[in-house]
Design an enzyme around this catalytic site. Structure first.
Site, mmCIF file in Angstrom:
data_model
loop_
_atom_site.group_PDB
_atom_site.id
_atom_site.type_symbol
_atom_site.label_atom_id
_atom_site.label_comp_id
_atom_site.label_asym_id
_atom_site.label_seq_id
_atom_site.Cartn_x
_atom_site.Cartn_y
_atom_site.Cartn_z
ATOM 1 N N LYS A 192 0.867 -1.181 0.000
ATOM 2 C CA LYS A 192 0.000 0.000 0.000
ATOM 3 C C LYS A 192 0.903 1.231 0.000
ATOM 4 C CE LYS A 192 -1.855 3.018 2.063
ATOM 5 N NZ LYS A 192 -1.860 4.520 1.808
ATOM 6 N N GLU A 267 9.885 2.214 10.573
ATOM 7 C CA GLU A 267 10.895 3.255 10.378
ATOM 8 C C GLU A 267 10.135 4.574 10.407
ATOM 9 O OE1 GLU A 267 13.532 5.243 6.934
ATOM 10 O OE2 GLU A 267 13.341 3.054 6.815
ATOM 11 N N CYS A 301 13.912 10.983 6.223
ATOM 12 C CA CYS A 301 13.889 10.678 7.654
ATOM 13 C C CYS A 301 15.250 10.855 8.303
ATOM 14 C CB CYS A 301 13.369 9.269 7.889
ATOM 15 S SG CYS A 301 14.311 7.995 7.031
ATOM 16 N N GLU A 395 9.472 17.338 14.184
ATOM 17 C CA GLU A 395 9.956 17.000 12.845
ATOM 18 C C GLU A 395 9.238 17.868 11.810
ATOM 19 O OE1 GLU A 395 10.991 12.998 10.351
ATOM 20 O OE2 GLU A 395 8.989 13.117 11.231
#
Length: 517
Positions: A192, A267, A301, A395
């Site tokens: 997905k 992750e 990331c 973030e």
């Protein structure tokens, strides 16, 4: 030969036309299909907002079809020899390389990433497939653990059908990074992809089908997280979920998979520090700091989004960052000279740019950038920041860097570790002892010393704290996609206790003697 703007546009339109005409469909059981309910959504280019394609929008019914296909295909794929899987995965890598130009241009069109970086997307994707293809023959290998009276040995076996949920940043490469080890291990897959960047996921499914991967081994369902994603994480036939994305979403997935005790590999987000001591090679450190936050539009990331600089060199070093940031070329991502393109989606642009006013309100200085035009956000630098500011804790996931000074090693460590994330960290110093001791104390899954992020595929990739669960890379990937089974074989020398055979003879003799007395 340098292409003209018209030639570049013509090439992009040619690649785009196939998807614009037929749309982007699900790939289930080896067939391209629409959603059961006929629902679709549009994927637009962040460059100019133009329509790329209409995309099938999956839900529980489509996930159920895909999971059933993956379950049905699993026994044959599991039992296929590692050498045969290796051959197929190398064929996938060959086809990825053959279509490298198409992959790069479609990735740029769908995500806004500069073509100069997306040219390596296919190379990295092919490398991922080749790396795990070569390990397919040994994926089931275990250990010999002999002991007195027994031979113990372990084997690894694929866990079954797995779900792979990938993000919108560098989606092609990250899809290969997750799918290749799953296939090498002998698992079947339901993929997905993120709804903001679905195009190259369809291209990857097409390539794997062309390579001869058996029908049902890899299935693709597009859609939103709250529909297709939720259905995938809750499906009882899906044994594990490998997810790359935002930390809050990872928490949702863990809750959704709890009833079926689903194995998860996450992750997640990061607020990665790069710590620069005054004794470092400051010229090299400057190159690394600028590259790791402003390349790939800052949408990765492992970006070093906090730079911690020793106070003695803070003003000079941050002034040099600001100068470099202002000189970075922002513009048409298909222009080979462009270094920063548009952010992936207007909603993401809104999130990133909201931190500009917040930085001012918190008392930081915007030393570079701090503006935007559509989805185009120039490299931005916040200085005079403190670690308790939101710009230092949250973030942002864009071309935005927060610079914080420190006085000594202990303060640097406290600032570096003083966030909820722990994915990656970077350290610049010429003191060898400090390099090791400081790296050991950093709360991060990965640390690079005197370097930017340079990946070595056999090494573990993953984070601690709110940055993830588990590790990718080398055999670490097989630890997730496979179960380890111990088999104990008796050598026939041990004695087994006997139950249910009546009273033992010594006990009966003692009773008889007692009665005789």
């Amino acid at each position: 030969m340098t292409q003209t703007i018209d030639e570049r546009q013509q090439k992009v339109q040619g690649y785009k036309a196939r998807f614009a005409e037929r749309g982007v469909k699900h790939f289930i059981g080896g067939q391209w299909v629409d959603s059961r309910n006929g629902e679709t959504f549009e994927t637009l280019s962040p460059i100019d907002g133009s329509l790329i394609a209409t995309v099938a929008s999956g839900n529980e019914a489509d996930i159920d079809r895909a999971a059933a296909a993956a379950k049905a295909a699993f026994p044959e794929w599991r039992d296929m020899g590692g050498a045969e899987r290796k051959k197929l995965l190398h064929k996938v890598a060959d086809l990825i390389e053959a279509r490298a130009d198409e992959i790069a241009h479609l990735e740029t069109l769908d995500t806004g990433q500069a073509i100069r970086f997306m040219k390596s997307a296919a190379a990295r994707g092919a490398e991922n497939f080749r790396f795990f293809a070569d390990r397919a023959t040994e994926a089931q290998d275990g250990s010999s653990l002999p002991t007195k009276g027994f031979l113990n040995y372990t084997i690894r076996q694929p866990i079954g059908p797995v779900g792979v949920i990938t993000p919108w940043n560098t989606p092609f490469m990250l899809s290969t990074w997750k799918i290749a080890p799953a296939l090498a291990a002998g698992c079947t897959v339901v993929h997905k992809p993120a709804e903001w960047s679905p195009v190259t996921a369809a291209l990857l499914a097409e390539i794997m089908d062309e390579a001869g991967v058996p029908k049902g081994v890899v299935n693709l369902v597009h859609g939103y997280g709250e529909t297709a994603g939720k259905a995938l994480t809750e499906h009882p036939d899906i044994k594990a979920i490998a997810f790359v994305g935002e930390t809050t979403t990872g928490s949702h997935i863990m809750r959704q998979g709890a009833d079926s005790l689903k194995r998860v590999h996450f992750e997640l987000g990061g607020k990665n520090p790069v710590v620069v001591f005054a004794d470092a090679d400051l010229e090299k450190a400057l190159d690394a700091v600028v590259f790791m936050i402003y390349s790939l539009n800052g949408e990765r990331c492992t970006s070093s989004s906090r730079v911690l600089v020793e106070a003695a060199v803070y003003d000079e070093f941050t002034a040099q960052i600001a100068e470099r940031a202002r000189n970075i070329k922002v513009g048409d991502p298909f222009d080979p000279s462009t270094e920063v393109g548009p952010l992936v989606h207007p909603k993401h642009t809104q999130k990133v740019t909201s931190y500009f006013d917040l930085a001012k309100a918190e008392g930081a200085t915007i030393a570079a950038g701090g503006t935007f035009d559509g989805n185009f956000v120039p490299p931005t630098l916040f200085t005079h920041a403190r670690n308790d500011m939101r710009i230092a804790q949250e973030e942002i996931f864009g071309p935005v860097l927060t610079a914080i000074p420190f006085e000594n090693e202990q303060e640097a460590l406290e600032i570096a570790n003083g966030v909820r994330y722990g994915l990656a960290a970077y350290l610049w110093t010429s003191d060898v002892t400090r390099a090791h001791t400081f790296a050991h104390r950093l709360e991060a899954g990965m640390v690079w010393v005197n370097s930017e992020n340079v990946r070595h595929l056999p090494t573990p990739f993953g984070g601690v704290k709110n940055s993830g669960i588990g590790r990718d890379g080398g055999d670490y990937s097989f630890d997730f996609y496979m179960e380890t089974k111990n088999i104990a074989v008796s050598l026939g020398t041990h004695k087994t206790a006997r139950l249910g055979v009546g009273q033992a003879q010594p006990a009966r003799d003692a009773v008889d003697k007692k009665l005789a007395e």
